[in-house]
Scaffold this active site. Structure first.
Site, mmCIF file in Angstrom:
data_model
loop_
_atom_site.group_PDB
_atom_site.id
_atom_site.type_symbol
_atom_site.label_atom_id
_atom_site.label_comp_id
_atom_site.label_asym_id
_atom_site.label_seq_id
_atom_site.Cartn_x
_atom_site.Cartn_y
_atom_site.Cartn_z
ATOM 1 N NE ARG A 306 6.116 -2.447 16.013
ATOM 2 C CZ ARG A 306 7.433 -2.511 16.030
ATOM 3 N NH1 ARG A 306 8.127 -1.569 16.650
ATOM 4 N NH2 ARG A 306 8.067 -3.517 15.444
ATOM 5 C CE1 TYR A 446 -2.321 -6.982 13.246
ATOM 6 C CE2 TYR A 446 -2.628 -7.762 11.004
ATOM 7 C CZ TYR A 446 -3.104 -7.111 12.126
ATOM 8 O OH TYR A 446 -4.367 -6.588 12.110
ATOM 9 C CD GLU A 447 2.078 -3.872 11.232
ATOM 10 O OE1 GLU A 447 3.270 -3.534 11.138
ATOM 11 O OE2 GLU A 447 1.340 -3.978 10.247
ATOM 12 N N GLY A 448 5.153 -6.831 14.599
ATOM 13 C CA GLY A 448 6.097 -7.149 15.660
ATOM 14 C C GLY A 448 5.419 -7.957 16.744
ATOM 15 C CD GLN A 453 5.803 -4.455 19.523
ATOM 16 O OE1 GLN A 453 6.014 -3.324 19.915
ATOM 17 N NE2 GLN A 453 5.963 -4.809 18.263
#
Length: 605
Positions: A306, A446-448, A453
């Site tokens: 992240r 992506y990556e959440g 978040q």
């Protein structure tokens, strides 16, 4: 007109120069890393940083950037079960490997250079500006190696880390399935124990970046799956090492494992990096960490990733901004309102117009403040890991969704602003601006995804340990404001006073959430996205106040580079006066509650 001559050519291959001066200013004049107590920081001096940025920048500019548009056009292809990357990517990836850049901040015992994570973050940004698709192969491998380093057995580390640190083997993370993304408790992939201690993995994973390719001789997949009989939901998920090619006891490669790429997704951007559907048909895997504790181990990689995505946002905005500046100085259109600035030419360059200046200053102030925030985050990771500092660990845990969510939202906006400077040429593929915008867009997902978040920030991080970490941030900002009261009326007026106002908005929003969380959770969650941006702007305000102070002191003590520091102060004042007041808007939205957000019935949409 400058040498770029966009006005005459219409389109031109984008250019890039690593922001060396900006990086050195943040490290040595703002963060003052020379005085840091973090182990390893004493070895980082200006000469080392200058050499690192020069070498990484040279690779990015000379090798990676020329392949960026080419990779976007050619893309990746799946042929007879083999994923082929764009031509030229293999040679470029070898240049990264040969320079040892893939292991710059990984332990020397496994072939890395052992530098702080801070140096790896700088490297990641510069490589990503040149070619984000290609840089991802290295970045994903770094994250997988970090997870093995943190949770693997000594045998696993000895087997997998040396070739992964060297990027002879690459790594991936396999989380998402067709029926579950954020809610990994819905996962169906199974891992059945075998008599020899291994597991047979069966299932399908989707959206796997660099899931298969021809740049390395092996790919080490880190995969989440369920062991039959384990707890339901997320508590029953375990993490496994699943190599594409089996590894013999002597470290040599053996037979192909039962894992294949079934498809390459057709995407908006990042065409040079294959996003794969991965099929596991009884593939052999090995437990990484404890059974049913997979998310704990996976988050080692996710949290690092992240921050890496935050660096990608800065990277795409940086190269887009640099080229927007070139174009704005070259493109002739209209006359300045205050009189002709290019009287011998048919028109003035568009940089004379206030709206173009606004767009460029939005970008410039975001980039310089965002990079300072990113590097502060990297420093906190180093402090937590190298000094075992629990306070630093708590603070970076709080800031991670802000760095990922806020910086990527704003970074994408900045690529759009850069594209807008180009006018119609910004919409033409050959100018490069479209690719920067398309490649930046994924960073918000992506990556959440950034909505997640925001929920993580408000739903989990804000109240952790009784709100200890948000109080720590507020104390840091308050101490900065208090320690510089009365020193310089102009600095206080233009930097610390706006920061104090933003901090007050942050405190008001935090208190509002605390009051409403027990009885009205929808109100809290409806305001979470605004809170992430309110917090992000406040962080940027703190960064700009720190940078403003450093520039102010430099002008007093050593005016030899006065132009740089005066520009820094002017850019900072722009952010504090034009951008930071957004905290008041976000607070007003938060305080409006959740009723309006939830007012419509599902059938009304």
């Amino acid at each position: 007109l400058s040498e770029h001559k966009y006005f005459y050519t219409g389109v031109q291959m984008p250019e890039y120069a690593a922001p060396a001066k900006e990086i050195e200013f943040i490290l040595f004049e703002v963060m003052n890393i020379a005085a840091s107590s973090i182990p390893g920081y004493s070895e980082i001096d200006p000469a080392l940083v200058a050499a690192l940025v020069h070498e990484v920048g040279k690779i990015s500019t000379d090798i990676l950037l020329p392949l960026n548009a080419h990779g976007d056009t050619e893309g990746c292809r799946l042929d007879a079960g083999i994923v082929h990357t764009p031509s030229g990517f293999g040679t470029a990836f070898k240049a990264i490997r040969d320079g040892g850049w893939s292991g710059i901040d990984l332990p020397e015992i496994y072939g890395g250079q052992g530098m702080p994570y801070l140096m790896g973050t700088i490297t990641n940004e510069i490589f990503s500006s040149g070619n984000q698709s290609l840089a991802m192969f290295q970045g994903l491998t770094h994250g997988a190696a970090s997870a093995i380093l943190a949770h693997g057995t000594e045998a696993q580390k000895a087997t997998y880390l040396p070739p992964m640190v060297a990027c002879d083997w690459t790594g991936t993370m396999n989380l998402t399935e067709p029926q579950c993304g954020t809610d990994l408790g819905l996962m169906r992939t199974k891992a059945v124990p075998q008599p020899d201690g291994s597991y047979h993995i069966t299932g399908q994973k989707i959206f796997i970046s660099a899931g298969d390719h021809d740049l390395a001789e092996n790919i080490i997949h880190l995969l989440l799956a369920r062991i039959p009989g384990g707890p339901d939901g997320i508590k029953g998920v375990s993490l496994f090492i699943v190599p594409k090619v089996m590894v013999n006891s002597d470290g040599s490669l053996g037979e192909r494992n039962a894992v294949t790429a079934g498809k390459i997704e057709t995407k908006m951007g990042l065409h040079g990096n294959p996003t794969c559907v991965m099929n596991y048909d009884g593939a052999t895997g090995y437990l990484l960490g404890e059974p049913h504790k997979g998310m704990r181990a996976m988050f080692t990689m996710m949290n690092e990733a992240r921050l890496g995505v935050g660096a990608q946002a800065i990277a795409q905005a940086e190269i887009a901004y640099q080229n927007a500046v070139y174009y704005a100085k070259d493109r002739l259109q209209g006359r300045a309102a205050y009189g002709a600035q290019n009287p011998k030419g048919p028109a003035d360059p568009i940089i004379v117009h206030p709206d173009i200046r606004r767009a460029l200053l939005d970008q410039k102030s975001y980039l310089e403040g965002g990079r300072a925030l990113l590097l502060w985050g990297a420093e906190l990771i180093d402090r937590a890991q190298r000094s075992q500092d629990e306070a630093a660990l708590g603070l970076i845990s709080l800031l991670t969704p802000v760095i990922k969510g806020f910086l990527t939202d704003e970074g994408y906006k900045m690529t759009v602003k850069a594209q807008q400077v180009f006018g119609g040429y910004g919409y033409i593929e050959g100018a490069g601006m479209s690719q920067f915008t398309r490649d930046a867009r994924i960073t918000m997902i992506y990556e959440g995804a950034n909505g997640v978040q925001a929920l993580d920030l408000v739903g989990r991080k804000l109240g952790q340990e009784g709100g200890r970490h948000i109080r720590a941030f507020i104390n840091i900002a308050t101490s900065f404001i208090d320690s510089h009261k009365g020193e310089d009326p102009q600095f206080e007026k233009t930097f610390t006073a706006p920061l104090a106002a933003a901090l007050k908005d942050l405190q008001s929003a935090s208190l509002f959430f605390m009051q409403h969380a027990p009885k009205d959770p929808d109100t809290v969650l409806a305001g979470s996205y605004d809170f992430m941006h309110l917090f992000g702007h406040t962080c940027m305000g703190l960064m700009w106040a720190r940078m403003g102070l450093a520039a102010h002191k430099a002008l007093k003590n050593d005016p030899s580079d006065a132009a740089f520091y005066k520009t820094k102060l002017t850019t900072g004042r722009y952010y504090m006066s034009r951008r930071l007041p957004a905290t008041a808007l976000h607070l007003r939205r938060i305080e409006s509650g959740g009723a309006m957000v939830m007012a419509l019935n599902e059938t009304d949409f």
